[in-house]
Design a protein around this motif. Structure first.
Motif, short mmCIF file in Angstrom:
data_model
loop_
_atom_site.label_atom_id
_atom_site.label_comp_id
_atom_site.label_asym_id
_atom_site.label_seq_id
_atom_site.Cartn_x
_atom_site.Cartn_y
_atom_site.Cartn_z
N ALA A 1 -30.62 19.98 -14.57
CA ALA A 1 -29.70 19.36 -13.74
C ALA A 1 -30.49 18.04 -13.26
O ALA A 1 -31.80 17.79 -13.57
CB ALA A 1 -29.39 20.08 -12.51
N ARG B 1 -17.10 15.83 -7.43
CA ARG B 1 -17.13 16.94 -8.49
C ARG B 1 -15.84 17.13 -8.72
O ARG B 1 -15.08 17.87 -7.92
CB ARG B 1 -18.22 18.19 -7.95
CG ARG B 1 -18.28 19.00 -9.02
CD ARG B 1 -19.00 20.35 -8.63
NE ARG B 1 -20.21 20.22 -7.94
CZ ARG B 1 -20.51 20.56 -6.73
NH1 ARG B 1 -19.72 21.15 -6.05
NH2 ARG B 1 -21.61 20.24 -6.20
N TRP C 1 -28.33 18.29 -5.49
CA TRP C 1 -28.44 18.42 -7.25
C TRP C 1 -27.02 18.16 -7.64
O TRP C 1 -26.01 18.45 -6.89
CB TRP C 1 -28.68 19.93 -7.63
CG TRP C 1 -30.13 20.16 -7.08
CD1 TRP C 1 -30.63 20.82 -5.95
CD2 TRP C 1 -31.29 20.03 -7.78
NE1 TRP C 1 -31.84 21.20 -5.87
CE2 TRP C 1 -32.57 20.50 -7.00
CE3 TRP C 1 -31.64 19.55 -9.07
CZ2 TRP C 1 -33.92 20.60 -7.35
CZ3 TRP C 1 -33.02 19.61 -9.47
CH2 TRP C 1 -34.14 19.87 -8.81
N ARG D 1 -24.72 17.89 -11.70
CA ARG D 1 -24.68 17.49 -12.96
C ARG D 1 -24.15 16.51 -13.60
O ARG D 1 -22.93 16.06 -13.29
CB ARG D 1 -23.97 18.89 -13.74
CG ARG D 1 -24.33 20.25 -13.33
CD ARG D 1 -23.63 21.38 -13.96
NE ARG D 1 -24.25 22.64 -13.72
CZ ARG D 1 -25.17 22.96 -14.52
NH1 ARG D 1 -25.60 22.71 -15.69
NH2 ARG D 1 -25.83 24.22 -14.13
#
Length: 345
Positions: free
Chosen positions: A10, A25, A39, A41
């Motif tokens: 990540a 997201r 965090w 991705r």
């Protein structure tokens, strides 16, 4: 600018206090705000970074006045993103990893064109409204009143624009810095002012010179008046000195006259005294002589002769030798005998 650190599975986003980050997201807002750290991705995340500070946008454009004169309008617009989420949805403020830093950190590079889009929107809107308003003004009105009028028009137009409001952009202020004509026109317009300023400068110079001449004249008049006053006082001094000298001479003459009169009187008194003395002496001598003559009148010849001889003897010089002749002795004896005889009787 935010920092993105890369890890095997990540990545970690570290925000700044001056940028508003929106983390989507799968189309949903996962994180948003200033100074965020989270965090994410890369395969499923979309990051947008909208400035949270006030922004300054300079705008420069040309406009044509009602009398067909080209002017340059310089404007500065201050704005802010009131709704960063809406701004991130309407404009391109997306960020992506840009460079690798020491320690495995990457700087987030803003590759979106959101700032250019905002500059285009606000610049075109400000230019269109300002050009429309300047077109209603003459060059003189645009230069004298245009700054305030254009500022008011742009403020109302930008704050009330629907597109900016729907985009989440709030205009904080509009400043019109200058409205200037072309260089040759500006120079021509400045010429009368320069001439007037030069005329004022010349007038001030002439007034200063006139004042200097007036002051010099006043100084000269004062000097002349002082010289006249000194000459008048000198004349008075000379006249007074003459009067004093004449008075001194008169006083000296009067004193000399008194002295002469006194000396004459003293001489008269002395002469009278001397004459009186001489007269008295003469009278005394005369009385003496008269008395002597009265005495001599009763004397005989021999006595008178003897007295005469006595008196003459006192006046005679020294006699060393005396010669007596018989004639002289006979006469003397006869006189003596006669005298003796007369006395016996």
């Amino acid at each position: 600018m935010a920092t993105i650190k890369t890890y095997p599975a990540a990545r970690r986003f570290l925000g700044t206090p001056t940028d508003y980050v929106v983390h989507l997201r799968r189309g949903e807002v996962a994180h948003q705000g200033v100074g965020q750290a989270f965090w994410f991705r890369p395969a499923t995340a979309v990051l947008s970074e909208v400035p949270a500070t006030d922004q300054e946008l300079p705008v420069l454009f040309h406009a044509i006045t009602a009398d067909h004169q080209d002017v340059t309008v310089q404007v500065n617009v201050t704005y802010r993103f009131d709704d960063p989420v809406k701004v991130s949805q309407r404009l391109d403020f997306g960020i992506f990893p840009a460079r690798q830093n020491a320690g495995g950190a990457q700087g987030a590079g803003a590759v979106g064109t959101g700032r250019q889009q905002v500059a285009t929107i606000i610049g075109q809107l400000a230019q269109s409204r300002a050009v429309d308003h300047v077109a209603t003004l003459t060059l003189t009105d645009a230069l004298e009143l245009g700054v305030g009028q254009v500022r008011a028009v742009l403020t109302d137009a930008l704050r009330g624009d629907a597109r900016l409001q729907s985009t989440g952009i709030a205009v904080l202020g509009v400043h019109v810095l200058a409205i200037r004509p072309e260089a040759d026109v500006e120079k021509a317009l400045q010429t009368p002012v320069r001439e007037r300023v030069q005329a004022e400068a010349d007038r001030a110079t002439y007034e200063r010179r006139a004042l200097a001449v007036e002051r010099e004249r006043a100084i000269s008049e004062n000097e002349l008046a002082s010289r006249i006053e000194l000459a008048t006082r000198r004349e008075q001094l000379v006249a007074q000195e003459g009067v004093n000298a004449r008075r001194e001479a008169e006083e000296a003459a009067a004193a000399a006259l008194v002295e002469a009169r006194a000396a004459a009187e003293r001489r008269d008194i002395g002469a009278a005294s001397k004459a009186q003395e001489v007269r008295l002496l003469g009278e005394a001598e005369a009385a003496k002589d008269a008395a002597a003559m009265a005495v001599y009148a009763g004397m005989d010849r021999g006595t008178l002769l003897a007295l005469a001889v006595r008196d003459a003897a006192g006046a005679l010089p020294k006699i060393d030798n005396l010669t007596i002749t018989p004639d002289m002795l006979t006469g003397a004896l006869a006189a003596f005998t006669q005298a003796t005889t007369g006395g016996a009787r």
